[in-house]
Design an enzyme around this catalytic site. Structure first.
Site, short mmCIF file in Angstrom:
data_model
loop_
_atom_site.label_atom_id
_atom_site.label_comp_id
_atom_site.label_asym_id
_atom_site.label_seq_id
_atom_site.Cartn_x
_atom_site.Cartn_y
_atom_site.Cartn_z
N CYS A 42 60.36 29.81 61.47
CA CYS A 42 59.58 31.20 60.45
C CYS A 42 58.58 31.56 61.58
CB CYS A 42 59.31 30.23 59.23
SG CYS A 42 58.47 30.97 58.62
N CYS A 55 55.03 31.60 59.07
CA CYS A 55 54.82 30.02 58.72
C CYS A 55 53.70 30.48 59.99
CB CYS A 55 55.78 29.15 58.81
SG CYS A 55 57.00 29.67 57.61
#
Length: 105
Positions: free
Chosen positions: A30, A33
């Site tokens: 991600c 993230c």
């Protein structure tokens, strides 16, 4: 210091914690993230002793992700006395997280 939260330790480390707990639900693939990772590390240092800061990999802990209704990542949750009291979704400015943490301290 950042903690790693898993199904095996979640109850003890998060739900039974004596101080507020900040959980970053993330995945290695991600992008947002990864953008949040340095901020989460900073928070772990700045709030050491006041807030337990850690991460939960949703690919490894999909049961926890489902239980806490993590629909998109990053999702960051704050737990106080075993209760999910705050949720922040997406890549956000550090100030937004600090504001939420201040509410529980």
């Amino acid at each position: 210091m950042e903690h790693k939260f898993t199904t095996a330790n979640f109850d003890k480390e998060v739900l039974e914690a004596e101080i507020p707990v900040f959980v970053d639900f993330y995945a290695d693939w991600c992008g947002p993230c990864k953008m949040m990772a340095p901020i989460v590390e900073e928070l772990a240092k700045e709030y050491d002793g006041k807030v337990k800061v850690g991460k939960c990999n949703i690919d490894e802990e999909d049961g926890l992700a489902r239980k806490y209704r993590v629909m998109s990542i990053p999702t960051m949750k704050i737990f106080v006395d075993g209760k999910d009291v705050s949720t922040i979704v997406g890549a956000v400015h550090k100030d937004e997280i600090v504001s939420e943490l201040q509410k529980v301290l």
